[in-house]
Design a protein around this motif. Structure first.
Motif, PDB file in Angstrom:
ATOM      1  N   TYR A 138     -29.392   4.320 -19.192  1.00  0.00           N
ATOM      2  CA  TYR A 138     -29.484   3.490 -18.119  1.00  0.00           C
ATOM      3  C   TYR A 138     -29.325   3.754 -16.385  1.00  0.00           C
ATOM      4  CZ  TYR A 138     -29.019   0.358 -22.610  1.00  0.00           C
ATOM      5  OH  TYR A 138     -29.107   0.114 -24.149  1.00  0.00           O
ATOM      6  N   ASP A 139     -30.089   2.743 -15.723  1.00  0.00           N
ATOM      7  CA  ASP A 139     -29.299   2.940 -14.226  1.00  0.00           C
ATOM      8  C   ASP A 139     -28.336   2.095 -14.649  1.00  0.00           C
ATOM      9  OD1 ASP A 139     -30.507   0.625 -13.845  1.00  0.00           O
ATOM     10  OD2 ASP A 139     -32.470   1.013 -13.303  1.00  0.00           O
ATOM     11  N   ALA A 140     -28.261   2.066 -12.628  1.00  0.00           N
ATOM     12  CA  ALA A 140     -26.753   1.475 -12.213  1.00  0.00           C
ATOM     13  C   ALA A 140     -26.877  -0.232 -12.666  1.00  0.00           C
ATOM     14  CB  ALA A 140     -26.640   1.679 -11.130  1.00  0.00           C
ATOM     15  N   ASN A 141     -28.293  -0.940 -12.482  1.00  0.00           N
ATOM     16  CA  ASN A 141     -28.061  -2.138 -13.239  1.00  0.00           C
ATOM     17  C   ASN A 141     -28.483  -2.466 -13.536  1.00  0.00           C
ATOM     18  OD1 ASN A 141     -28.522  -2.322 -10.012  1.00  0.00           O
ATOM     19  ND2 ASN A 141     -30.201  -1.901  -9.639  1.00  0.00           N
ATOM     20  N   GLY A 142     -28.657  -1.891 -15.125  1.00  0.00           N
ATOM     21  CA  GLY A 142     -28.508  -2.008 -16.816  1.00  0.00           C
ATOM     22  C   GLY A 142     -30.305  -2.145 -16.827  1.00  0.00           C
ATOM     23  N   ASN A 143     -30.604  -1.342 -16.319  1.00  0.00           N
ATOM     24  CA  ASN A 143     -32.224  -1.074 -17.296  1.00  0.00           C
ATOM     25  C   ASN A 143     -32.287   0.238 -17.558  1.00  0.00           C
ATOM     26  OD1 ASN A 143     -33.294  -3.699 -15.672  1.00  0.00           O
ATOM     27  ND2 ASN A 143     -32.714  -2.068 -13.563  1.00  0.00           N
ATOM     28  N   CYS A 144     -33.153   0.252 -18.726  1.00  0.00           N
ATOM     29  CA  CYS A 144     -33.460   1.323 -19.515  1.00  0.00           C
ATOM     30  C   CYS A 144     -34.406   1.981 -19.030  1.00  0.00           C
ATOM     31  CB  CYS A 144     -33.743   0.729 -21.142  1.00  0.00           C
ATOM     32  SG  CYS A 144     -33.907   2.106 -21.923  1.00  0.00           S
ATOM     33  N   ILE A 145     -33.899   3.487 -18.682  1.00  0.00           N
ATOM     34  CA  ILE A 145     -35.008   4.537 -17.628  1.00  0.00           C
ATOM     35  C   ILE A 145     -35.808   4.968 -19.102  1.00  0.00           C
ATOM     36  CG2 ILE A 145     -34.187   3.648 -15.640  1.00  0.00           C
ATOM     37  CD1 ILE A 145     -32.393   6.808 -16.715  1.00  0.00           C
ATOM     38  N   GLU A 146     -35.495   5.270 -20.115  1.00  0.00           N
ATOM     39  CA  GLU A 146     -35.737   6.411 -20.623  1.00  0.00           C
ATOM     40  C   GLU A 146     -34.646   5.837 -22.414  1.00  0.00           C
ATOM     41  OE1 GLU A 146     -37.834   8.065 -22.266  1.00  0.00           O
ATOM     42  OE2 GLU A 146     -37.850  10.017 -21.071  1.00  0.00           O
ATOM     43  N   GLN A 147     -35.876   5.534 -23.510  1.00  0.00           N
ATOM     44  CA  GLN A 147     -35.512   6.176 -25.028  1.00  0.00           C
ATOM     45  C   GLN A 147     -36.056   6.698 -25.509  1.00  0.00           C
ATOM     46  OE1 GLN A 147     -36.754   2.246 -26.402  1.00  0.00           O
ATOM     47  NE2 GLN A 147     -37.973   1.537 -24.459  1.00  0.00           N
ATOM     48  N   LYS A 148     -35.556   7.265 -26.426  1.00  0.00           N
ATOM     49  CA  LYS A 148     -35.737   8.451 -28.023  1.00  0.00           C
ATOM     50  C   LYS A 148     -35.897   7.946 -28.857  1.00  0.00           C
ATOM     51  CE  LYS A 148     -35.762  12.443 -24.945  1.00  0.00           C
ATOM     52  NZ  LYS A 148     -36.887  12.072 -25.082  1.00  0.00           N
ATOM     53  N   HIS A 149     -36.594   7.589 -30.237  1.00  0.00           N
ATOM     54  CA  HIS A 149     -35.936   7.349 -31.769  1.00  0.00           C
ATOM     55  C   HIS A 149     -36.566   8.453 -32.649  1.00  0.00           C
ATOM     56  CE1 HIS A 149     -35.681   3.312 -30.167  1.00  0.00           C
ATOM     57  NE2 HIS A 149     -36.434   3.571 -28.953  1.00  0.00           N
ATOM     58  N   LYS A 150     -35.457   8.422 -33.620  1.00  0.00           N
ATOM     59  CA  LYS A 150     -36.354   9.047 -34.692  1.00  0.00           C
ATOM     60  C   LYS A 150     -36.144   8.222 -35.798  1.00  0.00           C
ATOM     61  CE  LYS A 150     -34.885  13.782 -33.207  1.00  0.00           C
ATOM     62  NZ  LYS A 150     -33.622  14.748 -33.339  1.00  0.00           N
ATOM     63  N   VAL A 151     -36.701   8.237 -36.390  1.00  0.00           N
ATOM     64  CA  VAL A 151     -37.114   7.395 -38.144  1.00  0.00           C
ATOM     65  C   VAL A 151     -36.916   8.820 -39.184  1.00  0.00           C
ATOM     66  CG1 VAL A 151     -37.786   6.152 -39.482  1.00  0.00           C
ATOM     67  CG2 VAL A 151     -37.586   5.842 -37.439  1.00  0.00           C
ATOM     68  N   GLN A 152     -35.919   8.840 -40.042  1.00  0.00           N
ATOM     69  CA  GLN A 152     -36.173   9.922 -41.406  1.00  0.00           C
ATOM     70  C   GLN A 152     -36.761  11.490 -40.591  1.00  0.00           C
ATOM     71  OE1 GLN A 152     -34.534   8.110 -43.119  1.00  0.00           O
ATOM     72  NE2 GLN A 152     -36.409   8.856 -45.327  1.00  0.00           N
ATOM     73  N   ASP A 153     -36.070  11.133 -39.133  1.00  0.00           N
ATOM     74  CA  ASP A 153     -35.470  12.631 -38.679  1.00  0.00           C
ATOM     75  C   ASP A 153     -36.687  12.860 -38.302  1.00  0.00           C
ATOM     76  OD1 ASP A 153     -32.813  13.207 -39.712  1.00  0.00           O
ATOM     77  OD2 ASP A 153     -33.747  13.411 -41.431  1.00  0.00           O
ATOM     78  N   LYS A 154     -37.858  12.029 -38.018  1.00  0.00           N
ATOM     79  CA  LYS A 154     -39.225  12.739 -37.339  1.00  0.00           C
ATOM     80  C   LYS A 154     -39.228  11.164 -35.708  1.00  0.00           C
ATOM     81  CE  LYS A 154     -41.420  14.094 -41.369  1.00  0.00           C
ATOM     82  NZ  LYS A 154     -42.519  13.955 -42.141  1.00  0.00           N
TER      83      LYS A 154
END
Length: 253
Positions: A138-154
């Motif tokens: 997140y940045d200082a304004n609460g916006n998501c600047i990056e996200q990463k996801h894994k399901v079943q380790d993939k």
């Protein structure tokens, strides 16, 4: 125009990369600091909340929900010589939740000076072995600047599961900070309850009667809760808040 757009996008990418690099650095420092908390004779600044709750009966047994939350904080400002402690600023929170074989571990990283959420991590697994892992920056304004996801380790996309999203984790992070501030940064812990007070015209005899009845009921419930086998529907709060090695705790709890 195409060249200009490419330059703008490149600058934006660099800014985003720099922000993520900074967040990762702050995260590494926070984890290292938390690991050494209370060691080598140094004063610990932590809040530990453990909540045990019996879920609704289901079949042959009643599931137990165990939530273990740990806050790590510093005090900003103040004057130790004058006995002024300064504001408590939480920089890292870990939440370990277990119920009926399911596990859910979360971490929340906050800016150590300004206090806003920088990073949220979740790793969850069902009793059947289904696993989900998420990371939100997140940045200082609460916006998501990056996200990463894994399901079943993939590696996976944000729409590959419905366990959380960046907005829900932002809400959870802010909720934990609100709890922390209620414990350490307000003279009146629960100002929102002021409206529940009796009118000033209420007779003293009625006030005393209601208080005694509520006390008796609470003691009965506590006694029954203990008979059920210890920690059942309980919350334990432990606060370590010491100005330095040479001073007693600021707020024993």
């Amino acid at each position: 125009m195409a060249c200009l757009l490419a330059v703008v996008m490149t600058l934006h990418a660099q800014t985003k990369a720099e922000q993520i690099k900074h967040i990762r650095q702050v995260y590494a420092e926070a984890k290292q600091k938390a690991a050494k908390m209370g060691q080598d004779g140094k004063a610990a600044h932590t809040v530990h909340i453990r909540q045990i709750e019996m879920g609704e009966p289901g079949g042959e047994y009643t599931p137990e929900i165990d939530t273990d939350t740990q806050f790590y904080f510093d005090r900003i400002g103040g004057n130790s010589e004058q006995g002024i402690t300064g504001k408590a600023v939480c920089y890292f929170v870990s939440v370990n939740w277990m119920a009926d074989g399911h596990t859910n571990y979360r971490e929340y990283l906050f800016d150590p000076v300004k206090g806003h959420l920088l990073f949220a991590f979740m790793k969850a697994e069902t009793h059947a072995g289904f696993k989900v892992e998420t990371r939100y920056y997140y940045d200082a304004n609460g916006n998501c600047i990056e996200q990463k996801h894994k399901v079943q380790d993939k590696e996976a996309t944000p729409d590959s599961h419905s366990w959380n999203d960046w907005k829900s984790e932002l809400v959870q992070g802010n909720k934990h900070i609100k709890i922390f501030n209620l414990l350490l940064n307000t003279e009146r812990p629960y100002p929102e309850l002021a409206s529940a007070h009796y009118p000033s015209s209420t007779p003293k005899a009625k006030l005393l009667k209601d208080i005694r009845a509520a006390y008796a009921k609470a003691k009965q419930r506590i006694e029954q809760n203990d008979k059920d086998g210890g920690l059942k529907n309980d919350i334990e709060i432990t606060i370590h808040d010491q100005k330095s090695e040479d001073f007693p705790p600021v707020q024993p709890f």
